[in-house]
Design an enzyme around this catalytic site. Structure first.
Site, short mmCIF file in Angstrom:
data_model
loop_
_atom_site.label_atom_id
_atom_site.label_comp_id
_atom_site.label_asym_id
_atom_site.label_seq_id
_atom_site.Cartn_x
_atom_site.Cartn_y
_atom_site.Cartn_z
CD GLU A 1 10.74 -18.33 29.88
OE1 GLU A 1 10.54 -17.86 28.76
OE2 GLU A 1 11.56 -19.14 30.12
NE ARG B 1 8.52 -18.49 26.64
CZ ARG B 1 8.59 -19.77 26.65
NH1 ARG B 1 7.37 -20.07 26.13
NH2 ARG B 1 9.35 -20.49 27.32
CG ASP C 1 20.83 -19.98 28.15
OD1 ASP C 1 20.69 -19.08 28.90
OD2 ASP C 1 20.14 -20.92 27.73
CD GLU D 1 17.43 -24.21 22.88
OE1 GLU D 1 17.12 -25.46 22.55
OE2 GLU D 1 16.87 -23.48 23.60
CB THR E 1 17.48 -15.26 23.80
OG1 THR E 1 17.85 -16.81 24.13
CG2 THR E 1 16.23 -14.93 24.82
C1 DMJ Z 1 13.65 -20.27 24.67
O1 DMJ Z 1 12.44 -19.86 25.26
C2 DMJ Z 1 14.74 -19.61 24.52
O2 DMJ Z 1 15.68 -19.76 23.61
C3 DMJ Z 1 15.66 -19.34 25.94
O3 DMJ Z 1 16.53 -18.48 25.73
C4 DMJ Z 1 15.93 -20.59 26.40
N1 DMJ Z 1 15.46 -21.61 25.80
C5 DMJ Z 1 14.02 -21.71 25.30
C6 DMJ Z 1 13.74 -23.01 24.21
O4 DMJ Z 1 14.44 -23.88 24.42
#
Ligand code: DMJ
Length: 621
Positions: free
Chosen positions: A245, A249, A378, A512, A598
């Site tokens: 995370e 982020r 994912d 998503e 992501t």
């Molecule tokens: C986000 O923090 C990112 O997209 C992560 O890959 C998975 N999903 C959350 C949001 O749903």
């Protein structure tokens, strides 16, 4: 016999013991004699050491250097060895000379020297603590299409303005009630945090939102965020954070802000933070722990993960950011860490060609044989494709790994329901669970993004697959009361694209589905994707907006839903950004120049040309 006197580094002298020494002159004479004796002793030990070092030093000529493609400059081994020997001899003679001079000095002179040395060391330490050194300059990658993107159609522009207004409401509310906290509780109107940020105040929303603010032209707000980061963002607290995370982020957010705005502070902060994550890789296999304490560097895994495992989607979602870190700093370590993970995975057996979600970092063995394109799996697949795109399509190893993985996923996990909806299920120990998560809906966009360059000319097939997933996910929204999608939905016993269990009916402002609409829009320009995106935006504004920001809702099938009272940082980073891009023209962040991490943080494609990334040597742990 006289006990040798000691000359401690502190400069305080322990007097020599001389039995029977009674008068001062005699005592002084004993002292001087023993002092010389000791110095001679030290000198002879030093000489022995030098000779030892000469014979036992490792042969440096065998060690390669980490540089931008720099090799040893072509001297042959013998010449190199001779110059090494000459150097040792010269050092040795100089040391002898210095020692002789020391012998001639008085005690006062020696003490003064020690004092000067002490001051020098203290000064050096102070300099080190004063702050990070400036990073070496690197050629800035081509940065194009970072602003504007105004659509020519007034009706589309109006929608885009509405999204910007939603962003402003989310940001202003956080600014007013949650500033500096990680997230906002929009109903309680106070700060919120979760254990992924180690319960410390790291301003996650500020860092995550910066690039959205920038591309939406909210420059005052961007400046405000930058100031907070300059003055407050520090990583020295006793916080146990999620490596994944924090990477997607914070490091992703800071790097994107740096590339968009050119402000050095973002790069510096990203690098400082990345250094704090490195101890997480200190495991027997080099597969990182899920969590690391930023202060102590101690790592561990989530208690709920199968047999102490690390999670595929976590350790497999570091590549983009880490390659950029090596690019920007010239430090090979980041690149080596992620390449090591890739090599290790490549050597492992995969049940049915699938990657299980769990891998034990101590033993290097898979945990439970569960495979998912949603939670826990994912973004591992996403980053394989994006590693290839980000390398200007030169990282063909990543592309091949992606193609093989997707082929196995299609074979085992993708099915059509009785009602004709294509879905991606979850593989659990040889059994397919006919359930799809909201998280899995990102895959529609991924298939479309990977269509170009797919093997055997299957571009049309993958674009079609992306469209089918987008359709299924839209159905999951359309079959609810609020027109917002549930967390997970089934394809079982006559039920299709609807949640069954109460604890799967929530919507927490996730991006998503909208992400997939945006990619599909960019690749097809089919107006239905803008239409679907607008439906979702309206539903969010109607059901999730409150006076103190935006909140998730607990049941999308209830006309009177309750709120979860969290404004997630990814709502500003991703959901609103993808909506804004959906109603912008394609020249804003064009996909041949930018790759989105992501968390929707855009990083530029690295047109490396003939530059070799440092660290292409075997991985070091
Ligand atoms: C986000 O923090 C990112 O997209 C992560 O890959 C998975 N999903 C959350 C949001 O749903």
């Amino acid at each position: 016999m006289t006990t040798p006197a000691l000359l401690p580094l502190s400069g305080r002298r322990i007097p020599a013991l001389s039995p029977g020494a009674s008068s001062f002159p005699h005592h002084r004479a004993t002292l001087r004699l023993s002092e010389k004796f000791i110095l001679l002793l030290i000198l002879s030990a030093f000489i022995t050491l030098c000779f030892g070092a000469f014979f036992f030093l490792p042969d440096n000529s065998k060690h390669k250097r980490f540089d931008l493609g720099l090799e040893d400059t072509g001297k042959d081994g013998a010449i190199y060895e001779k110059s090494l020997r000459d150097k040792i001899r010269a050092d040795h003679e100089r040391a002898l000379q210095e020692a002789k001079e020391k012998l001639r000095k008085s005690r006062a002179e020696l003490q003064a020297e020690i004092q000067t040395e002490k001051v020098r060391v203290v000064e050096e330490l102070k300099k080190k603590e004063a702050g990070p050194r400036p990073l070496p300059p690197v050629p800035m990658p081509k940065v194009v299409g970072v602003s504007d993107g105004e659509p020519p159609e007034p009706a589309v522009k109006e929608k885009r303005d509405k999204i910007r207004e939603m962003m402003k409401h989310a940001w202003d509310s956080y600014r007013q009630y949650g500033w500096g906290h990680n997230e906002l509780k929009p109903l309680a109107k106070k700060g919120h945090t979760t254990n992924i940020f180690g319960n410390s105040q790291m301003g996650a929303t500020i860092v995550d939102a910066l690039d959205s603010l920038y591309i939406m032209g909210l420059h005052e707000e961007f400046k405000d965020g930058q100031e907070w980061i300059e003055q407050n963002l520090d990583f020295t607290g006793n916080a146990e954070v999620s490596v994944f995370e924090v990477n997607i982020r914070f490091i992703g957010g800071l790097l994107a802000a740096y590339y968009l705005s050119g402000q050095e502070v973002f790069k510096l902060k990203a690098v400082q933070l990345a250094e704090k994550l490195l101890p997480a890789f200190n495991t027997p296999t080099g597969i990182p722990w899920a969590m690391v304490n930023l202060k102590s560097g101690v790592g561990r895994n989530w208690g709920w993960a199968s047999a102490g495992s690390s999670i595929l989607a976590e350790f497999g979602t570091l590549h983009m950011e880490f390659v950029h870190l090596t690019y920007l700093t010239g430090n090979p370590v980041y690149y080596q860490k992620v390449m090591h993970i890739r090599k290790l995975l490549a050597k492992m057996d995969r049940p049915n060609g699938l990657y299980p979600n769990y891998l034990n970092p101590r033993t290097g063995r898979w945990g439970q044989h569960h495979t998912s394109v949603g939670g826990l799996g994912d973004s591992f697949y996403e980053y394989l494709l994006k590693a290839w795109l980000m390398s200007d399509k030169t990282d063909t190893e990543a592309r091949k790994t992606y193609d093989d993985a997707i082929e196995a996923i299609e074979r085992h996990l993708i099915r059509k329901s009785n009602g004709g909806l294509t879905f991606i299920g979850e593989w659990k120990n040889g059994h397919l669970e006919r359930k799809m998560g909201h998280l899995t809906c990102f895959a529609g966009g991924m298939f479309a993004l990977g269509a170009d360059g797919s093997p055997d000319d299957k571009a049309g097939h993958y674009l079609q697959l992306g469209a089918e997933i987008a359709h299924t996910c839209h159905e999951s929204y359309d079959r609810t009361v609020l027109k917002l999608g549930p967390e997970a939905f089934k394809f079982d016993s006559g039920l299709e694209a609807v949640a069954v269990r109460q604890n799967e009916k929530y919507y927490i402002l996730r991006p998503e589905v909208i992400e997939t609409y945006w990619y599909m829009w960019r690749f097809t320009h089919d107006p239905k994707y803008r239409q679907w995106g607008w439906e979702a935006a309206q539903a969010i504004d109607k059901y999730c907006r409150v006076s103190g920001g935006f909140s998730g809702v607990k049941d999308v099938y209830s006309s009177n839903p309750t709120y979860d009272d969290v404004q997630q940082s990814f709502f500003l980073a991703e959901t609103l950004k993808y909506l804004y891009l959906l109603f912008s023209s394609d020249d804003l962040l064009p996909l041949d120049s930018w790759v989105f991490n992501t968390e929707a943080h855009p990083l530029p494609v690295l047109h490396l040309g003939n530059i070799t990334l440092p660290g292409s040597q075997p991985a070091q742990r």
